[in-house]
Design a protein around this motif. Structure first.
Motif, PDB file in Angstrom:
ATOM      1  N   LYS A  91       9.445   4.627   7.602  1.00 34.96           N
ATOM      2  CA  LYS A  91       8.937   3.842   6.411  1.00 34.96           C
ATOM      3  C   LYS A  91       9.528   4.758   5.196  1.00 34.96           C
ATOM      4  O   LYS A  91       9.791   6.155   5.417  1.00 34.96           O
ATOM      5  CB  LYS A  91       7.243   4.034   6.514  1.00 34.96           C
ATOM      6  CG  LYS A  91       6.981   2.857   7.454  1.00 34.96           C
ATOM      7  CD  LYS A  91       5.384   2.709   7.343  1.00 34.96           C
ATOM      8  CE  LYS A  91       4.796   1.533   8.070  1.00 34.96           C
ATOM      9  NZ  LYS A  91       3.463   1.515   8.235  1.00 34.96           N
ATOM     10  N   PRO A  92       9.598   4.114   4.227  1.00 37.41           N
ATOM     11  CA  PRO A  92       9.965   4.540   2.890  1.00 37.41           C
ATOM     12  C   PRO A  92       9.123   5.846   2.673  1.00 37.41           C
ATOM     13  O   PRO A  92       8.022   5.673   2.733  1.00 37.41           O
ATOM     14  CB  PRO A  92      10.156   3.631   1.717  1.00 37.41           C
ATOM     15  CG  PRO A  92       9.774   2.260   2.745  1.00 37.41           C
ATOM     16  CD  PRO A  92       9.258   2.750   3.970  1.00 37.41           C
ATOM     17  N   PHE A  93       9.649   6.986   2.271  1.00 39.74           N
ATOM     18  CA  PHE A  93       8.976   8.151   2.011  1.00 39.74           C
ATOM     19  C   PHE A  93       9.669   8.912   0.678  1.00 39.74           C
ATOM     20  O   PHE A  93      10.971   9.114   0.929  1.00 39.74           O
ATOM     21  CB  PHE A  93       8.941   9.184   3.063  1.00 39.74           C
ATOM     22  CG  PHE A  93       7.872  10.139   2.715  1.00 39.74           C
ATOM     23  CD1 PHE A  93       6.625  10.082   3.553  1.00 39.74           C
ATOM     24  CD2 PHE A  93       8.046  11.429   2.071  1.00 39.74           C
ATOM     25  CE1 PHE A  93       5.767  10.835   3.409  1.00 39.74           C
ATOM     26  CE2 PHE A  93       7.106  12.382   2.063  1.00 39.74           C
ATOM     27  CZ  PHE A  93       5.830  12.112   2.574  1.00 39.74           C
ATOM     28  N   ASP A  94       8.990   8.908  -0.358  1.00 34.58           N
ATOM     29  CA  ASP A  94       9.696   9.540  -1.568  1.00 34.58           C
ATOM     30  C   ASP A  94       9.082  10.987  -1.804  1.00 34.58           C
ATOM     31  O   ASP A  94       7.909  11.181  -1.505  1.00 34.58           O
ATOM     32  CB  ASP A  94       9.242   8.839  -2.824  1.00 34.58           C
ATOM     33  CG  ASP A  94      10.086   7.450  -2.929  1.00 34.58           C
ATOM     34  OD1 ASP A  94      11.390   7.454  -2.457  1.00 34.58           O
ATOM     35  OD2 ASP A  94       9.358   6.443  -3.383  1.00 34.58           O
ATOM     36  N   GLU A  95       9.908  12.036  -2.233  1.00 31.76           N
ATOM     37  CA  GLU A  95       9.323  13.263  -2.339  1.00 31.76           C
ATOM     38  C   GLU A  95       9.698  13.460  -4.135  1.00 31.76           C
ATOM     39  O   GLU A  95      10.773  13.552  -4.482  1.00 31.76           O
ATOM     40  CB  GLU A  95      10.205  14.341  -1.708  1.00 31.76           C
ATOM     41  CG  GLU A  95       9.767  14.061  -0.295  1.00 31.76           C
ATOM     42  CD  GLU A  95      10.234  15.401   0.697  1.00 31.76           C
ATOM     43  OE1 GLU A  95      10.560  16.579   0.131  1.00 31.76           O
ATOM     44  OE2 GLU A  95      10.297  15.130   1.996  1.00 31.76           O
TER      45      GLU A  95
ATOM     46  N   THR B 156       0.917  -1.051   0.075  1.00 27.84           N
ATOM     47  CA  THR B 156      -0.062   0.106   0.067  1.00 27.84           C
ATOM     48  C   THR B 156       0.905   1.253  -0.187  1.00 27.84           C
ATOM     49  O   THR B 156       1.927   1.408   0.691  1.00 27.84           O
ATOM     50  CB  THR B 156      -0.858   0.007   1.276  1.00 27.84           C
ATOM     51  OG1 THR B 156       0.039  -0.308   2.208  1.00 27.84           O
ATOM     52  CG2 THR B 156      -1.954  -1.028   1.188  1.00 27.84           C
ATOM     53  N   VAL B 157       0.606   2.432  -0.831  1.00 33.67           N
ATOM     54  CA  VAL B 157       1.298   3.363  -1.001  1.00 33.67           C
ATOM     55  C   VAL B 157       0.348   4.679  -0.700  1.00 33.67           C
ATOM     56  O   VAL B 157      -0.679   4.648  -1.773  1.00 33.67           O
ATOM     57  CB  VAL B 157       2.098   3.339  -2.471  1.00 33.67           C
ATOM     58  CG1 VAL B 157       2.883   4.704  -2.379  1.00 33.67           C
ATOM     59  CG2 VAL B 157       2.798   2.333  -2.548  1.00 33.67           C
ATOM     60  N   ALA B 158       0.591   5.725   0.013  1.00 34.96           N
ATOM     61  CA  ALA B 158      -0.127   6.744   0.246  1.00 34.96           C
ATOM     62  C   ALA B 158       0.514   7.985  -0.778  1.00 34.96           C
ATOM     63  O   ALA B 158       1.716   7.989  -0.648  1.00 34.96           O
ATOM     64  CB  ALA B 158      -0.095   7.225   1.535  1.00 34.96           C
ATOM     65  N   ILE B 159      -0.234   8.760  -1.323  1.00 28.30           N
ATOM     66  CA  ILE B 159       0.246   9.739  -1.976  1.00 28.30           C
ATOM     67  C   ILE B 159      -0.509  10.931  -1.580  1.00 28.30           C
ATOM     68  O   ILE B 159      -1.670  11.196  -1.295  1.00 28.30           O
ATOM     69  CB  ILE B 159      -0.015   9.823  -3.557  1.00 28.30           C
ATOM     70  CG1 ILE B 159       0.341  10.872  -4.327  1.00 28.30           C
ATOM     71  CG2 ILE B 159      -1.392   9.238  -3.976  1.00 28.30           C
ATOM     72  CD1 ILE B 159       0.362  10.773  -5.870  1.00 28.30           C
TER      73      ILE B 159
END
Lengths: 251, 321
Positions: free
Chosen positions: A198-202, A57-60
């Motif tokens: 947790k992994p977090f991309d910008e 699951t990925v939140a945006i």
């Protein structure tokens, strides 16, 4: 399976709003909350993941550092695996550009289901999920009050005028959550601690290869509608009936 | 010169009045900026709906009758609606902001490269569209900068348009819904059975809140019966299962503006007020005088709804003999 889910922050519906000087958005010390419909979408994503082992699951979210905080605390702390922030100024994007930003992220992430809130309670447009589905050429099931995923299909019950409609949509698909879909869980203390790691991309909008970043709809002015004034308190039912009859001429 | 295409809303073969509220918006737009309007009727076995629209001054009533349009599947309807708009050169597509309109129009906008404005309540002289935002606490004037425009109309903000006579031609449109390729299947529809007026069309609404608990219908129904009213509910009452979702009035439910609105045993949360505060006369009945509902009510009665509403029902009944 992979699920992409929205985490949008909105101003607290009970907060007093101040219109920005340019008249195009709100400003000042506004309290923010996670959009309630996004909370339902997040809960739905977590339940699907719990029922289907190996689901990611990925939140945006789209916005600034504040939005990042809501992705971590509203989504990752509840159990969503990763977060993605796309940097943009909230006041200068419309539903269409939001949908195309999501489309760009979908092309990178290739989810099987995109779960969004049915509307954001600030702009109240109720468009993004439907726009995204059309941009992707995917089926949609909006205003969901029940979602069951099995194999490569989702059976979705929708809250529509006149009752409840049930659709079967093939994955990949877009689903938008209504309020009665579920009771969103609270983040646990352990969840909040874990969220930090947790992994977090910008991402920047430029990373998404959009054709352009033009908006199609612009706010040219915000105003406060003239409010209703409180009327009179009647002492009993008899006086109410009399007023409705002779004063308001409503019955 | 604009050409406006109005998507007709219908149910069980009958035209819904919200279509005529939407027509009122289209007539205003055309009167201000020039042009003409047509209707689009999508569905299956809906020739009667097209027929019912012939007296309203449209250039044409386009009838897209196809078995695969029997249910308003958004992807199929949006394709046909956009195909039709292109084929007749319409630069504006409008529909009432019902759940069908909300579902179908954004996809139509993408197909037309159009910007879309939701839930329009007014038109400004400069061509901006006014719409409620932040639960109606603010009104936003928005401009659509694309040549093609898509609009959903808040029906309660426009009085239903009158027939003008004349007989618009009904023109068959060879619809290609391509439903199979949309990967959606209709499974079922669980309709609310009711002999009462539609919430969107009712002149009087009796709405109940969570305070009525499992006596929701016991309290609201007799009053609705004497008044010929529709029944509405707050989100809280629906969440707790006292009333079905179709009755929910508010920011994310239905938006209504009847002549007379009874707000019974409800607090008056911002989200509910967003759906009813433009009612002409509001009556609040609640035993707690501090509830915010009294701030918007024309007439407030501080009383136990379980006692006051039956008494009110009896007195109105007696008046009407």
């Amino acid at each position: 399976m992979k699920i992409l889910v929205s985490a949008k922050r909105v101003s607290d519906p009970n907060a007093k709003l101040a219109i920005a000087k340019d008249g195009k958005w709100i400003e000042g010390d506004v309290e923010y909350i996670l959009n309630p419909f996004c909370e339902n979408a997040i809960e739905c994503a977590l339940q699907i993941a719990e029922a289907n082992e190996g689901t990611e699951t990925v939140a945006i979210g789209i916005g600034d550092d504040e939005t990042a905080r809501f992705i971590r605390q509203g989504a990752l702390a509840r159990g969503i695996d990763r977060g993605i922030l796309v940097s943009a100024e909230e006041a200068s994007i419309d539903s269409d550009l939001i949908a195309r930003i999501y489309q760009g992220v979908v092309h990178r992430e290739k989810p099987d289901i995109v779960l969004l809130g049915k509307q954001a309670i600030d702009g109240d447009s109720n468009q993004v999920g439907q726009l995204l589905a059309e941009y992707l050429g995917w089926p949609q099931a909006t205003f969901a009050s029940k979602v069951e995923v099995s194999g490569n299909k989702a059976i979705v019950t929708r809250e529509v005028d006149g009752g409840l409609e049930t659709l079967e949509v093939s994955l990949p698909c877009v689903i938008t959550a209504d309020l009665r879909l579920n009771e969103p869980r609270f983040a646990s203390l352990a969840g909040i601690m874990k969220a930090k790691k947790k992994p977090f991309d910008e991402l920047e909008i430029d990373d998404l290869d959009l054709e352009d970043t033009d908006t199609k709809v612009q706010i040219v002015g915000l105003s406060t509608p003239s409010g209703r004034k409180a009327g009179v308190i009647v002492k009993d039912v008899e006086e109410l009936v009399q007023k409705l009859r002779s004063e308001a001429r409503a019955i | 010169m604009s050409k406006v295409l109005i998507l007709a809303e219908h149910d069980k073969g009958a035209l819904k009045k919200v279509t005529l509220n939407t027509l009122a918006f289209a007539r205003q737009y055309v009167a201000k900026f020039g042009g003409s309007y047509d209707f689009a009727v999508l569905g299956h076995n809906v020739a009667g709906v097209a027929e019912a629209l012939r007296g309203y001054g449209a250039g044409a009533v386009h009838l897209a009758d196809h078995a695969d349009l029997a249910h308003p599947i958004a992807s199929a309807w949006a394709k046909v609606l956009a195909d039709l708009a292109k084929s007749i050169g319409a630069d504006m597509v409008v529909a009432p902001a019902t759940t069908t309109g909300k579902d179908v129009l954004p996809r139509t906008a993408v197909r037309l490269g159009a910007g879309m404005a939701s839930d329009i309540i007014a038109l400004t002289d400069s061509g901006a569209f006014a719409r409620p935002m932040w639960a109606g606490n603010l009104t936003g004037n928005v401009k659509i900068s694309t040549a093609n425009k898509v609009i959903s109309v808040r029906a309660s903000a426009f009085d239903a348009a009158e027939a003008t006579g004349g007989q618009s031609p009904v023109v068959a449109f060879a619809a290609d819904p391509a439903l199979a390729s949309t990967r959606v299947k209709f499974v079922s529809f669980d309709g609310v059975q009711s002999t009462r007026p539609d919430l969107a069309e009712a002149t009087t609404i009796v709405a109940g809140g969570r305070g009525l608990k499992d006596r929701f219908y016991a309290v609201t129904e007799p009053l609705a019966d004497v008044l010929g009213a529709a029944i509405g509910a707050t989100r809280a009452a629906v969440d707790d299962g006292y009333a079905p979702n179709d009755l929910q009035i508010g920011q994310t439910g239905k938006v209504v503006a009847p002549q007379l609105y009874f707000a019974i045993a409800m607090s008056g949360a911002v989200q509910h007020l967003a759906g009813m505060k433009n009612s002409k006369v509001i009556v609040a009945i609640n035993k707690n005088p501090d509830e915010p509902i009294f701030k918007v009510a024309d007439y407030g009665l501080v009383a136990d709804a379980f006692v006051a509403v039956p008494e009110l029902t009896a007195q109105i009944k007696a008046l009407r003999g």
